[in-house]
Design an enzyme around this catalytic site. Structure first.
Site, PDB file in Angstrom:
ATOM      1  N   HIS A 276      -0.434  -0.128  -0.422  1.00  0.00           N
ATOM      2  CA  HIS A 276      -1.444  -0.690   0.493  1.00  0.00           C
ATOM      3  C   HIS A 276      -1.205  -2.189   0.707  1.00  0.00           C
ATOM      4  O   HIS A 276      -1.150  -2.668   1.848  1.00  0.00           O
ATOM      5  CB  HIS A 276      -2.831  -0.430  -0.093  1.00  0.00           C
ATOM      6  CG  HIS A 276      -3.960  -1.031   0.684  1.00  0.00           C
ATOM      7  ND1 HIS A 276      -4.735  -0.304   1.541  1.00  0.00           N
ATOM      8  CD2 HIS A 276      -4.437  -2.301   0.740  1.00  0.00           C
ATOM      9  CE1 HIS A 276      -5.649  -1.091   2.096  1.00  0.00           C
ATOM     10  NE2 HIS A 276      -5.483  -2.318   1.621  1.00  0.00           N
ATOM     11  N   GLU A 277      -1.053  -2.931  -0.381  1.00  0.00           N
ATOM     12  CA  GLU A 277      -0.911  -4.397  -0.248  1.00  0.00           C
ATOM     13  C   GLU A 277       0.407  -4.756   0.436  1.00  0.00           C
ATOM     14  O   GLU A 277       0.473  -5.717   1.210  1.00  0.00           O
ATOM     15  CB  GLU A 277      -1.021  -5.073  -1.624  1.00  0.00           C
ATOM     16  CG  GLU A 277      -2.357  -4.851  -2.336  1.00  0.00           C
ATOM     17  CD  GLU A 277      -3.584  -5.296  -1.534  1.00  0.00           C
ATOM     18  OE1 GLU A 277      -3.492  -6.284  -0.770  1.00  0.00           O
ATOM     19  OE2 GLU A 277      -4.642  -4.635  -1.654  1.00  0.00           O
TER      20      GLU A 277
HETATM   21 ZN   LIG Z   1      -6.284  -4.053   2.099  1.00  0.00          ZN
END
Ligand SMILES: [Zn+2]
Ligand SMILES: [Ca+2]
Ligand SMILES: [Ca+2]
Ligand SMILES: [Zn+2]
Length: 562
Positions: A276-277
């Site tokens: 995600h990051e």
């Molecule tokens: Zn995020």
């Protein structure tokens, strides 16, 4: 116990957040740690009142006030007007599929307390609303951040934007900022896998860099608790914010969270959070679409998660799709009996490049999750790189699969999943092409078997050789120019020579010629029925392979065996 407290809505955590009363066992030996409690995780202060909710809405981009991103990130929020607050609450409620009451009810507070990423969800509403205008969104006001470059990803615009122009990006898990919960090797492996997952669907490559000066590393990742790593944004303890990503490629993980490896069904999956990051660092904003890895909240993990269709398309919009040439492509046919005992023909599509291969899932129109794989690992006893061609001779009497490389060929036993060293007649393999296929030159560019004519078409430079498999010889009138046997429909729109792969696709019932990143489809019976003027075996105009077969992407060599 720990994991349960993370997932439970944390409205009750005020009671659990009292200082830990149990004292660890006293330490007798410096290495005697088995009875020690892990250092207690600091609990995030629950969002339980108006003041905290205002801070949340501001911090994550739901209200017009952006105190969280101003010069004093931890300072008290300004008080928005009641109406503006209610509007912000409604926006947040709608995005979270809650009744849009504008009230800070228990369900809304519970949603705010769910574990989430620190990057804001939306940019603050623009004073000039222009919802129907096409084109790029208006730029939001940008305020100077405490440090040049410390801009949270997704802010101020909140839209997707390509973050890097180069194709190979370096990364480093900061040695001074490792998690206290997983071994260093495991953290590195998980982060490397997260990068690999993005490289499986984009033309980007990611390389771990342990040597260069920090400033030269594109993406730096580290764990910290509370105030950390000189970051202007402090973490909040266990719960709520679990990580955030910044412009210039910094990713921070809250080490007060219970991060776990992908094999665990407890805690927060470090792999999922890292994917995600990294998505943010590459330029993707949050989305509330179910199934997306870019949802702001942590969704407890399924047994296996993968980047779904929309995540792939979103990142490919920024970085393009994967292109490249292939050594060979083929459908692997096998016969299986169905539940009624009928023989069914099934096939799998393979693409080979250098020492790697991909299995293509025609049904899903993408490569198999986790590909590419080394040829060495999936195919036994054939050359491990630069395969020239594959042919499957398939008649009533014969069912033989051959790989060609250089001046030799190998026969592959489908049942044993192994190249034969000797066949039923005692012939040993590999053999010389000139012995097994008299009149055929080597090395070959490519070949395919035409089942109806019982011919193998071998291609070398600008020539094609039709080989009769029953009589074991080249047809009299051959070799011919490829352009003669497979004429261009549009003059000059033809590969002419050195075709990488002639691929018969069972999914499309068509032959395709691959050269570089382009393909030409060969006219088939159905095309002729629809347009009788088309020349037999004519070549439709060139198109890009990446427009028909998706996500055949290279990964960095260091992650090939993950
Ligand atoms: Zn995020
Ligand atoms: Ca946290
Ligand atoms: Ca080839
Ligand atoms: Zn940080």
């Amino acid at each position: 116990m720990l994991a349960a407290s993370i997932f439970r809505p944390t409205l009750l955590l005020c009671c659990l957040a009292a200082p830990w009363s149990t004292q660890p066992e006293s330490l007798f030996h410096s290495r005697d740690r088995s009875d020690l409690e892990p250092s207690p995780l600091r609990q995030a202060k629950p969002i339980a009142d108006l003041h905290a909710a205002q801070r949340f809405l501001s911090r994550y981009g739901w209200s017009g006030l952006r105190t969280a991103w101003g010069p004093s990130p931890e300072g008290p929020p300004e008080t928005p007007e009641g109406a503006a607050l209610a509007a912000a609450v409604r926006r947040f409620q709608r995005a979270n599929s809650l009744p849009a009451s504008g009230e800070l009810d228990a369900a809304t507070l519970a949603a705010m307390n769910r574990p989430r990423c620190g990057v804001p969800d939306t940019r603050p509403p623009s004073p000039v609303a222009a919802p129907s205008l096409p084109g790029p969104p208006p730029r939001a006001r940008s305020r100077r951040s405490p440090r040049a470059g410390w801009q949270p990803r997704g802010s101020p615009d909140g839209g997707a934007a390509r973050a890097f122009s180069k194709r190979t990006l370096s990364w480093r898990l900061l040695g001074e900022a490792l998690s206290s919960q997983l071994s260093a090797a495991e953290q590195r492996r998980i982060v490397a896998l997260a990068f690999r997952m993005w490289s499986e669907v984009t033309p980007l490559n990611f390389r771990e860099d342990l040597a260069s000066p920090g400033a030269a590393v594109d993406i730096k990742l580290g764990f910290g608790r509370g105030r950390h790593l000189g970051c202007p944004r402090a973490f909040d303890g266990s719960g709520q914010e679990f990580a955030h990503a910044w412009h210039l490629g910094d990713i921070h993980f809250d080490d007060d969270e219970h991060f776990t490896p992908p094999t665990s069904d407890m805690g927060i999956s470090l792999l999922k959070v890292a994917v995600h990051e990294i998505g943010h660092v590459l330029g993707l904003p949050h989305t509330y679409r179910t199934g997306s890895i870019m949802q702001p909240n942590y969704i407890p993990q399924e047994p296996a998660f993968e980047l779904d269709w929309s995540d792939r398309k979103a990142i490919q919009k920024l970085y393009g799709s994967c292109e490249g040439s292939f050594d060979t492509a083929f459908d692997w046919i096998r016969k299986e009996r169905n539940q009624y005992g009928e023989v069914m023909v099934r096939f799998s599509t393979y693409f080979f490049r250098n020492s790697w291969y991909w299995l293509y899932e025609n049904r899903n129109n993408r490569t198999r999750y986790g590909d590419p794989i080394e040829i060495l690992a999936g195919w036994h006893g054939i050359p491990t790189y630069n395969i020239d061609a594959f042919v499957h001779i398939w008649t009533w009497k014969r069912d033989e699969r051959y790989f060609f490389r250089g001046n030799q060929y190998w026969r592959y036993d489908s049942d044993k999943d192994q190249a034969l060293t000797e066949d039923e007649q005692g012939k040993s393999y590999p053999k010389l092409i000139s012995e097994g296929f008299p009149g055929i030159p080597s090395p070959l560019d490519t070949a395919f078997y035409d089942r109806r004519q019982k011919l193998i078409y071998f291609f070398k430079e600008s020539l094609v050789f039709a080989f009769d498999v029953n009589r074991n010889r080249v047809l009299n009138s051959y070799p011919k120019k490829i352009t003669e046997v497979f004429p261009a429909i549009i003059p000059q729109n033809h590969p002419f020579r050195n075709i990488d792969s002639a691929y018969y696709s069972y999914a499309y019932n068509s032959i395709f010629f691959f050269k570089g990143n382009a393909y030409w489809k060969v006219v088939n019976d159905k095309d002729k029925q629809q347009n009788s003027w088309l020349p037999a075996n004519g070549l439709f105009p060139k198109k890009f392979i990446s427009e028909k077969w998706f996500d055949v992407c290279d990964v960095h060599i260091s992650t090939l065996n993950m």
